[in-house]
Design a protein around this motif. Structure first.
Motif, PDB file in Angstrom:
ATOM      1  N   PRO A   1       0.677  -1.080   0.036  1.00 57.43           N
ATOM      2  CA  PRO A   1      -0.039  -0.034   0.032  1.00 57.43           C
ATOM      3  C   PRO A   1       0.917   1.219  -0.058  1.00 57.43           C
ATOM      4  N   THR A   2       0.400   2.149  -0.841  1.00 55.15           N
ATOM      5  CA  THR A   2       0.816   3.764  -0.645  1.00 55.15           C
ATOM      6  C   THR A   2      -0.185   4.683  -0.691  1.00 55.15           C
ATOM      7  N   VAL A   3      -0.077   5.760  -0.262  1.00 53.53           N
ATOM      8  CA  VAL A   3      -1.053   6.798  -0.227  1.00 53.53           C
ATOM      9  C   VAL A   3      -0.745   8.130  -0.867  1.00 53.53           C
ATOM     10  N   THR A   4      -1.200   8.528  -1.883  1.00 51.60           N
ATOM     11  CA  THR A   4      -0.767   9.656  -2.699  1.00 51.60           C
ATOM     12  C   THR A   4      -2.094  10.552  -3.083  1.00 51.60           C
ATOM     13  N   HIS A   5      -1.931  11.918  -2.220  1.00 52.35           N
ATOM     14  CA  HIS A   5      -3.067  12.858  -2.621  1.00 52.35           C
ATOM     15  C   HIS A   5      -4.351  12.069  -2.265  1.00 52.35           C
ATOM     16  N   GLY A   6      -4.226  11.208  -1.289  1.00 58.21           N
ATOM     17  CA  GLY A   6      -5.680  10.723  -0.897  1.00 58.21           C
ATOM     18  C   GLY A   6      -6.287   9.463  -1.527  1.00 58.21           C
ATOM     19  N   THR A   7      -5.533   9.154  -2.678  1.00 66.17           N
ATOM     20  CA  THR A   7      -5.568   7.967  -3.386  1.00 66.17           C
ATOM     21  C   THR A   7      -4.655   6.785  -2.832  1.00 66.17           C
ATOM     22  N   LEU A   8      -5.402   5.477  -2.817  1.00 64.82           N
ATOM     23  CA  LEU A   8      -4.460   4.585  -2.030  1.00 64.82           C
ATOM     24  C   LEU A   8      -4.331   3.526  -3.382  1.00 64.82           C
ATOM     25  N   ARG A   9      -2.989   3.165  -3.563  1.00 68.29           N
ATOM     26  CA  ARG A   9      -2.496   2.303  -4.464  1.00 68.29           C
ATOM     27  C   ARG A   9      -2.160   0.970  -3.921  1.00 68.29           C
ATOM     28  N   LEU A  10      -2.558   0.028  -4.408  1.00 69.84           N
ATOM     29  CA  LEU A  10      -2.254  -1.348  -4.062  1.00 69.84           C
ATOM     30  C   LEU A  10      -1.629  -2.264  -5.033  1.00 69.84           C
ATOM     31  N   ARG A  11      -0.324  -2.561  -4.700  1.00 68.64           N
ATOM     32  CA  ARG A  11       0.427  -3.259  -5.681  1.00 68.64           C
ATOM     33  C   ARG A  11       0.839  -4.721  -5.405  1.00 68.64           C
ATOM     34  N   GLU A  12       0.878  -5.538  -6.652  1.00 65.98           N
ATOM     35  CA  GLU A  12       1.136  -6.970  -6.357  1.00 65.98           C
ATOM     36  C   GLU A  12       2.671  -6.931  -6.129  1.00 65.98           C
ATOM     37  N   ARG A  13       3.624  -6.319  -6.788  1.00 68.67           N
ATOM     38  CA  ARG A  13       4.828  -6.552  -6.992  1.00 68.67           C
ATOM     39  C   ARG A  13       5.655  -4.995  -6.726  1.00 68.67           C
ATOM     40  N   PRO A  14       5.834  -5.031  -5.485  1.00 65.62           N
ATOM     41  CA  PRO A  14       6.624  -3.634  -4.995  1.00 65.62           C
ATOM     42  C   PRO A  14       7.752  -3.366  -5.478  1.00 65.62           C
ATOM     43  N   ILE A  15       8.714  -4.414  -5.836  1.00 73.02           N
ATOM     44  CA  ILE A  15       9.994  -4.175  -6.193  1.00 73.02           C
ATOM     45  C   ILE A  15      10.231  -4.676  -7.711  1.00 73.02           C
ATOM     46  N   GLU A  16       9.560  -5.593  -7.991  1.00 71.22           N
ATOM     47  CA  GLU A  16       9.772  -6.022  -9.469  1.00 71.22           C
ATOM     48  C   GLU A  16       8.743  -5.063 -10.459  1.00 71.22           C
ATOM     49  N   GLN A  17       9.228  -4.954 -11.661  1.00 71.30           N
ATOM     50  CA  GLN A  17       8.113  -4.533 -12.698  1.00 71.30           C
ATOM     51  C   GLN A  17       7.117  -5.095 -12.925  1.00 71.30           C
ATOM     52  N   GLY A  18       5.849  -4.731 -13.247  1.00 66.00           N
ATOM     53  CA  GLY A  18       4.989  -5.542 -13.802  1.00 66.00           C
ATOM     54  C   GLY A  18       4.055  -5.695 -12.498  1.00 66.00           C
ATOM     55  N   GLY A  19       3.097  -6.610 -12.874  1.00 67.40           N
ATOM     56  CA  GLY A  19       2.091  -7.049 -11.835  1.00 67.40           C
ATOM     57  C   GLY A  19       1.035  -6.180 -11.546  1.00 67.40           C
ATOM     58  N   ARG A  20      -0.281  -6.369 -11.237  1.00 66.11           N
ATOM     59  CA  ARG A  20      -1.295  -5.723 -11.127  1.00 66.11           C
ATOM     60  C   ARG A  20      -1.265  -4.563 -10.170  1.00 66.11           C
ATOM     61  N   HIS A  21      -2.047  -3.560 -10.246  1.00 66.42           N
ATOM     62  CA  HIS A  21      -2.085  -2.649  -9.170  1.00 66.42           C
ATOM     63  C   HIS A  21      -3.447  -1.966  -9.086  1.00 66.42           C
ATOM     64  N   PHE A  22      -3.951  -1.712  -7.997  1.00 69.29           N
ATOM     65  CA  PHE A  22      -5.310  -1.154  -7.715  1.00 69.29           C
ATOM     66  C   PHE A  22      -5.146   0.310  -7.167  1.00 69.29           C
ATOM     67  N   LEU A  23      -6.274   1.055  -7.675  1.00 68.68           N
ATOM     68  CA  LEU A  23      -6.302   2.491  -7.212  1.00 68.68           C
ATOM     69  C   LEU A  23      -7.766   2.556  -6.404  1.00 68.68           C
ATOM     70  N   VAL A  24      -7.556   2.926  -5.129  1.00 68.08           N
ATOM     71  CA  VAL A  24      -8.779   3.353  -4.440  1.00 68.08           C
ATOM     72  C   VAL A  24      -9.050   4.469  -3.644  1.00 68.08           C
ATOM     73  N   ASP A  25     -10.018   5.209  -4.272  1.00 64.00           N
ATOM     74  CA  ASP A  25     -10.353   6.427  -3.736  1.00 64.00           C
ATOM     75  C   ASP A  25     -11.630   6.480  -3.132  1.00 64.00           C
ATOM     76  N   ARG A  26     -11.415   7.059  -1.869  1.00 64.77           N
ATOM     77  CA  ARG A  26     -12.712   7.190  -0.859  1.00 64.77           C
ATOM     78  C   ARG A  26     -13.623   8.242  -1.302  1.00 64.77           C
ATOM     79  N   LEU A  27     -14.656   8.116  -1.517  1.00 68.91           N
ATOM     80  CA  LEU A  27     -15.720   9.241  -2.095  1.00 68.91           C
ATOM     81  C   LEU A  27     -16.409  10.029  -0.988  1.00 68.91           C
TER      82      LEU A  27
END
Length: 221
Positions: free
Chosen positions: A160-186
């Motif tokens: 998890p990382t949070v930037t400007h209120g958007t939460l980013r969730l990544r499968e592979r934080p070190i390697e390139q590639g992998g899916r990632h998800f963005l979560v915005d609280r409305l």
């Protein structure tokens, strides 16, 4: 002669005489009988690749002080500084040879391990990152959301990382590639979740439980 060059000659005479820091490190290592691996010049500094990140050495402009850091994209393994060229070379050699982290920290008190160093060595930085975001007062507005996601054993394997209120969730934080998800609280517990990729998937959920369920569905796809 400029003040900068005069200070360089005064503080780092061996560097000026050798035409850069890289040959100085190589020569000092040879005098001490320690291995460094290939050292590349980088401006007035030097760099070498190691099994635990890229190690760089630079010169302080304020006084005689050799600054070093070991980094891998997004993370810091170690940093430190010393005015002792011999101690610096010994530390660089020890790191390049793979000295265990605890031994390195004890042997070279001028070096400081980064928060993620042991997690990097273990090969899993995600649990430590969850600790960072959950403890941070900066992310206090998102803490309720973060706790709800971290409580799920499948979702908390995402980085998890949070930037400007958007939460980013990544499968592979070190390697390139992998899916990632963005979560915005409305508002309230209502959120928008996006799977970034091809095709991009966007959906809205009404509660944190629904959000967790949606993320689990996306992870299983």
């Amino acid at each position: 002669m400029s003040d900068g060059l005069e200070r360089l000659r005064s503080d780092y005479p061996e560097v000026v005489a050798s035409g850069g820091l890289a040959p100085v490190l190589v020569a000092a290592a040879g005098e001490r009988g320690v291995a460094l691996g290939p050292v590349e010049p980088r401006g007035p500094g030097a760099r070498l690749e190691t099994g635990r990140g890229t190690l760089s050495v630079s010169l302080s402009a304020e006084r005689r002080q050799f600054l070093f850091g070991v980094h891998t994209p997004g993370f810091t393994w170690a940093t430190g500084s010393t005015d002792d060229l011999g101690a610096l070379v010994e530390a660089v050699s020890a790191w390049w040879r793979g000295m265990p982290l605890d031994a390195f920290e004890a042997e070279f008190p001028f070096a400081r391990l980064g928060r993620f160093a042991r997690a990097l060595e273990a090969g899993d930085v995600t649990p430590e990152q969850w600790s960072v975001v959950l403890e941070s007062e900066f992310h206090a507005p998102e803490r309720e959301l973060l706790r709800a996601l971290h409580a799920d054993e499948l979702v908390r394997v995402l980085f998890p990382t949070v930037t400007h209120g958007t939460l980013r969730l990544r499968e592979r934080p070190i390697e390139q590639g992998g899916r990632h998800f963005l979560v915005d609280r409305l508002d309230g517990e209502r959120c928008r979740v996006r799977l970034v990729g091809r095709p991009e998937t966007t959906s809205e959920t009404g509660t944190f439980d629904e959000l967790v369920g949606r993320l689990r569905e996306l992870l299983r796809d």
